[in-house]
Design a protein around this motif. Structure first.
Motif: not given
Ligand code: CMX
Length: 136
Positions: A91, A93-98, A120
């Protein structure tokens, strides 16, 4: 995500800091554990429902050693309890967190963990924690 599982505090010396936090919180260190894979020694205290993890670097290569060199002693990370760490990692990762690891890895206190890069996450190192089903 569920509750805050613990707050991690970077310290130079775990014995000195352990005594300080025992007085501060009026409780005792209940567990000391070396996490070789993370190059840290840890000590845990419980204050009411709140858990504090003290972190001392066991190597100059440790993330904690670098942190103290740059910022001094203090709050290092916030760990959140999750029910399904792989689902939560997907979830985020899909939201752009590293994410700092591709797979959950064994952490202190019988947990599976994953760290999220502070760059991030608003300048805060976030840890996801799930009970490790492989350990008692
Ligand atoms: N909280 C907030 N910011 C942090 C930080 C932290 N704990 N650690 C580093 N940073 C900042 C740095 O100051 C730097 O900021 P600037 O660019 O503004 O100067 C930035 O993050 C990036 O640093 P970097 O050079 O990319 O990486 P570092 O070598 O400093 O490593 C990090 C940072 C988060 C990637 C590394 O500490 C890491 O992989 N942490 C996860 C593992 C870990 O912390 N293990 C120890 C605890 C284990 C346990 O709890 O059991």
């Amino acid at each position: 995500m569920n509750k805050i599982e613990h707050i991690g505090i970077a310290v130079k010396d775990i014995k000195t800091a352990g005594s300080l936090y025992e007085k501060l919180l009026n409780t005792s260190v209940y567990k000391v554990e070396e996490v070789a894979s993370e190059f840290v020694k840890t000590a845990f205290l419980q204050a009411g429902p709140n858990k504090i993890e003290l972190l001392e670097a066991s190597s100059l290569d440790s993330a904690v050693s670098k942190f103290i060199e740059k910022k001094g002693e203090g709050i290092h990370h916030i760990a959140f309890e999750v029910d399904d760490i792989e689902a939560e990692m997907a979830r985020l990762k899909a939201e752009g967190f590293i994410l700092l690891n591709d797979k959950p890895k064994p952490g202190a206190d019988n947990k599976l963990v994953c760290f999220v890069h502070p760059k991030s996450a608003g300048g805060v190192l976030v840890e996801l924690c799930q009970e490790n089903p492989l350990t008692p």
